[in-house]
Write a protein that holds these residues in place. Structure first.
Motif, PDB file in Angstrom:
ATOM      1  N   GLU A  65     -14.570 -10.893-129.384  1.00  0.00           N
ATOM      2  CA  GLU A  65     -13.502 -10.120-128.717  1.00  0.00           C
ATOM      3  C   GLU A  65     -12.396  -9.789-129.716  1.00  0.00           C
ATOM      4  O   GLU A  65     -11.809  -8.699-129.681  1.00  0.00           O
ATOM      5  N   GLN A  66     -12.083 -10.756-130.574  1.00  0.00           N
ATOM      6  CA  GLN A  66     -11.025 -10.513-131.573  1.00  0.00           C
ATOM      7  C   GLN A  66     -11.478  -9.462-132.586  1.00  0.00           C
ATOM      8  O   GLN A  66     -10.680  -8.642-133.027  1.00  0.00           O
ATOM      9  N   TRP A  67     -12.772  -9.447-132.936  1.00  0.00           N
ATOM     10  CA  TRP A  67     -13.277  -8.407-133.851  1.00  0.00           C
ATOM     11  C   TRP A  67     -13.091  -7.026-133.214  1.00  0.00           C
ATOM     12  O   TRP A  67     -12.733  -6.062-133.895  1.00  0.00           O
ATOM     13  N   GLU A  68     -13.348  -6.936-131.900  1.00  0.00           N
ATOM     14  CA  GLU A  68     -13.180  -5.644-131.205  1.00  0.00           C
ATOM     15  C   GLU A  68     -11.736  -5.179-131.319  1.00  0.00           C
ATOM     16  O   GLU A  68     -11.454  -4.018-131.596  1.00  0.00           O
ATOM     17  N   LYS A  69     -10.826  -6.109-131.103  1.00  0.00           N
ATOM     18  CA  LYS A  69      -9.395  -5.775-131.144  1.00  0.00           C
ATOM     19  C   LYS A  69      -8.999  -5.347-132.567  1.00  0.00           C
ATOM     20  O   LYS A  69      -8.212  -4.409-132.749  1.00  0.00           O
ATOM     21  N   LEU A  70      -9.551  -6.053-133.551  1.00  0.00           N
ATOM     22  CA  LEU A  70      -9.261  -5.691-134.947  1.00  0.00           C
ATOM     23  C   LEU A  70      -9.756  -4.277-135.239  1.00  0.00           C
ATOM     24  O   LEU A  70      -9.057  -3.476-135.886  1.00  0.00           O
ATOM     25  N   ALA A  71     -10.968  -3.964-134.741  1.00  0.00           N
ATOM     26  CA  ALA A  71     -11.524  -2.630-134.964  1.00  0.00           C
ATOM     27  C   ALA A  71     -10.633  -1.577-134.286  1.00  0.00           C
ATOM     28  O   ALA A  71     -10.417  -0.494-134.843  1.00  0.00           O
ATOM     29  N   ASP A  72     -10.092  -1.909-133.099  1.00  0.00           N
ATOM     30  CA  ASP A  72      -9.184  -0.970-132.408  1.00  0.00           C
ATOM     31  C   ASP A  72      -7.999  -0.625-133.308  1.00  0.00           C
ATOM     32  O   ASP A  72      -7.656   0.540-133.493  1.00  0.00           O
ATOM     33  N   VAL A  73      -7.364  -1.671-133.828  1.00  0.00           N
ATOM     34  CA  VAL A  73      -6.141  -1.462-134.626  1.00  0.00           C
ATOM     35  C   VAL A  73      -6.466  -0.728-135.928  1.00  0.00           C
ATOM     36  O   VAL A  73      -5.741   0.192-136.344  1.00  0.00           O
ATOM     37  N   ILE A  74      -7.566  -1.107-136.563  1.00  0.00           N
ATOM     38  CA  ILE A  74      -7.950  -0.488-137.838  1.00  0.00           C
ATOM     39  C   ILE A  74      -8.272   0.997-137.617  1.00  0.00           C
ATOM     40  O   ILE A  74      -7.875   1.858-138.411  1.00  0.00           O
ATOM     41  N   ARG A 103     -21.485  -4.640-138.153  1.00  0.00           N
ATOM     42  CA  ARG A 103     -22.202  -3.664-137.307  1.00  0.00           C
ATOM     43  C   ARG A 103     -21.321  -3.133-136.184  1.00  0.00           C
ATOM     44  O   ARG A 103     -21.471  -1.986-135.770  1.00  0.00           O
ATOM     45  N   LEU A 104     -20.409  -3.977-135.722  1.00  0.00           N
ATOM     46  CA  LEU A 104     -19.492  -3.537-134.662  1.00  0.00           C
ATOM     47  C   LEU A 104     -18.632  -2.350-135.149  1.00  0.00           C
ATOM     48  O   LEU A 104     -18.410  -1.389-134.422  1.00  0.00           O
ATOM     49  N   PHE A 105     -18.199  -2.422-136.398  1.00  0.00           N
ATOM     50  CA  PHE A 105     -17.389  -1.330-136.968  1.00  0.00           C
ATOM     51  C   PHE A 105     -18.248  -0.085-137.178  1.00  0.00           C
ATOM     52  O   PHE A 105     -17.828   1.031-136.891  1.00  0.00           O
ATOM     53  N   VAL A 106     -19.470  -0.307-137.679  1.00  0.00           N
ATOM     54  CA  VAL A 106     -20.354   0.826-137.982  1.00  0.00           C
ATOM     55  C   VAL A 106     -20.746   1.534-136.689  1.00  0.00           C
ATOM     56  O   VAL A 106     -20.785   2.765-136.626  1.00  0.00           O
ATOM     57  N   LYS A 107     -20.979   0.756-135.630  1.00  0.00           N
ATOM     58  CA  LYS A 107     -21.365   1.334-134.339  1.00  0.00           C
ATOM     59  C   LYS A 107     -20.287   2.277-133.806  1.00  0.00           C
ATOM     60  O   LYS A 107     -20.560   3.223-133.095  1.00  0.00           O
ATOM     61  N   ARG A 108     -19.051   2.011-134.158  1.00  0.00           N
ATOM     62  CA  ARG A 108     -17.950   2.871-133.695  1.00  0.00           C
ATOM     63  C   ARG A 108     -17.843   4.163-134.502  1.00  0.00           C
ATOM     64  O   ARG A 108     -16.959   4.976-134.267  1.00  0.00           O
ATOM     65  N   GLY A 109     -18.693   4.282-135.526  1.00  0.00           N
ATOM     66  CA  GLY A 109     -18.656   5.494-136.339  1.00  0.00           C
ATOM     67  C   GLY A 109     -17.590   5.433-137.427  1.00  0.00           C
ATOM     68  O   GLY A 109     -17.233   6.460-138.015  1.00  0.00           O
ATOM     69  N   LEU A 110     -17.084   4.230-137.707  1.00  0.00           N
ATOM     70  CA  LEU A 110     -16.043   4.114-138.746  1.00  0.00           C
ATOM     71  C   LEU A 110     -16.667   4.094-140.137  1.00  0.00           C
ATOM     72  O   LEU A 110     -17.806   3.636-140.311  1.00  0.00           O
ATOM     73  N   GLU A 111     -15.924   4.574-141.105  1.00  0.00           N
ATOM     74  CA  GLU A 111     -16.367   4.430-142.498  1.00  0.00           C
ATOM     75  C   GLU A 111     -16.056   3.002-142.931  1.00  0.00           C
ATOM     76  O   GLU A 111     -14.983   2.471-142.615  1.00  0.00           O
ATOM     77  N   VAL A 112     -16.989   2.400-143.623  1.00  0.00           N
ATOM     78  CA  VAL A 112     -16.859   0.972-143.932  1.00  0.00           C
ATOM     79  C   VAL A 112     -17.367   0.699-145.344  1.00  0.00           C
ATOM     80  O   VAL A 112     -18.386   1.262-145.755  1.00  0.00           O
ATOM     81  N   PHE A 113     -16.666  -0.149-146.063  1.00  0.00           N
ATOM     82  CA  PHE A 113     -17.163  -0.671-147.336  1.00  0.00           C
ATOM     83  C   PHE A 113     -17.687  -2.087-147.080  1.00  0.00           C
ATOM     84  O   PHE A 113     -17.023  -2.863-146.394  1.00  0.00           O
ATOM     85  N   VAL A 114     -18.838  -2.408-147.636  1.00  0.00           N
ATOM     86  CA  VAL A 114     -19.373  -3.769-147.499  1.00  0.00           C
ATOM     87  C   VAL A 114     -19.797  -4.277-148.878  1.00  0.00           C
ATOM     88  O   VAL A 114     -20.750  -3.750-149.471  1.00  0.00           O
ATOM     89  N   ALA A 115     -19.086  -5.277-149.373  1.00  0.00           N
ATOM     90  CA  ALA A 115     -19.475  -5.905-150.637  1.00  0.00           C
ATOM     91  C   ALA A 115     -20.281  -7.150-150.288  1.00  0.00           C
ATOM     92  O   ALA A 115     -19.792  -8.040-149.599  1.00  0.00           O
TER      93      ALA A 115
END
Ligand code: PLP
Length: 275
Positions: A65-74, A103-115
């Motif tokens: 749930e906190q990851w979802e909220k973080l994705a909202d703000v980002i 994957r939660l961020f990617v599913k939202r269609g956001l651009e993401v860097f993953v190291a």
């Protein structure tokens, strides 16, 4: 919360940075309100460095749930999420579960860097094996990102070492070996979870003060923050010969079931008898 290494990398690359709140010493847990407030207050379009799973050094991860909220703000602030993933498979025992934050961020269609690092989950520390994955919004963006990455790599390390990469390709490219690797990783993650449980049980059984040690169980991955401060950590080393980082972090990967009671005695002594 940045690791010492992140700070050195950013400083060397002359990238300005500041930290968001993360660790709450009062609860030995996540200061989620502080984290969200700081990310919200950062200038629009900032890069936000996140640990995909098994946060180092605290062992404290946001909940789904906190990851979802973080994705909202980002998303709202048009920030760029930059995931550092060094323990995929080592946190829960499952590669997929440990990738769920990304994957939660990617599913939202956001651009993401993953190291990604494979030092730990493939036991290839000395081979320097990792990857940068960039999820882009369109093929033209991907082309531009790729040319920038090449521009960075060529003068920095020129070509990546190949030996470790071939080992990885061998393992993940063969269904039998891929299955064996996943099984072994599950065993390793399970061993760490058993040690974590035993440490918690020993602390709860031995400590008569009624202190709540459940934060040990809420943490995940190789590391645990004990909540011990510097003088208390010094006591662990000077009196009990337990060697740990001075921020109170211990590595559970270096602990076995037989040593949990000794460790619990040392933590209880340091916590109650040293200020
Ligand atoms: C979050 C995190 N990222 C990266 C690393 C380093 O990975 P590598 O061994 O690939 O340099 C570590 C640990 O050493 C880590 O904890």
């Amino acid at each position: 919360m940045l690791t010492g290494n992140h700070k050195n990398i950013f400083n060397d690359a002359r990238v300005p940075w500041s930290e968001y709140r993360y660790y709450d010493p009062k609860t030995v847990g996540l200061d989620f309100e502080g984290m969200i407030a700081d990310i919200q207050a950062a200038p629009e379009g900032s890069f936000v460095l996140l640990h995909g799973c098994a946060h180092n050094p605290t062992g404290i991860d946001p909940t789904p749930e906190q990851w979802e909220k973080l994705a909202d703000v980002i998303e709202e602030k048009k920030h760029m999420p930059f995931f550092d993933v060094a323990y995929q498979g080592f946190a829960s025992g499952s590669l997929d579960e440990d990738a769920s934050s990304v994957r939660l961020f990617v599913k939202r269609g956001l651009e993401v860097f993953v190291a990604q690092s494979y030092s730990k989950n493939l036991g290839l520390y000395a081979e320097r094996i990792g990857a940068i994955n960039v999820i882009c919004s369109a093929p033209e963006v991907a082309d531009r990102v790729k040319s920038q990455l090449k521009r960075l790599a060529r003068p920095m390390y020129s070509n990546p070492p190949i030996h470790g990469a071939k080992i990885v390709a061998n393992v993940v490219g063969d269904p039998t070996m891929f299955g064996e690797w996943k099984e072994e990783m599950e065993q390793m993650a399970g061993r760490i979870k058993n040690v974590r449980q035993k440490l918690y049980d020993s602390l709860t059984e031995k400590d008569q003060s009624g202190k709540d040690w459940s934060f040990i169980l809420s943490q995940i991955g190789m590391f645990s923050f004990t909540g011990l401060n510097r003088p208390q950590s010094d006591n662990m080393t000077d009196k009990w010969h337990i060697y740990m980082t001075k921020d109170g972090r211990i590595s559970l990967a270096g602990l076995n079931l037989a040593k949990c009671e000794y460790l619990a005695d040392a933590i209880i002594d340091s916590f109650h008898n040293v200020n």
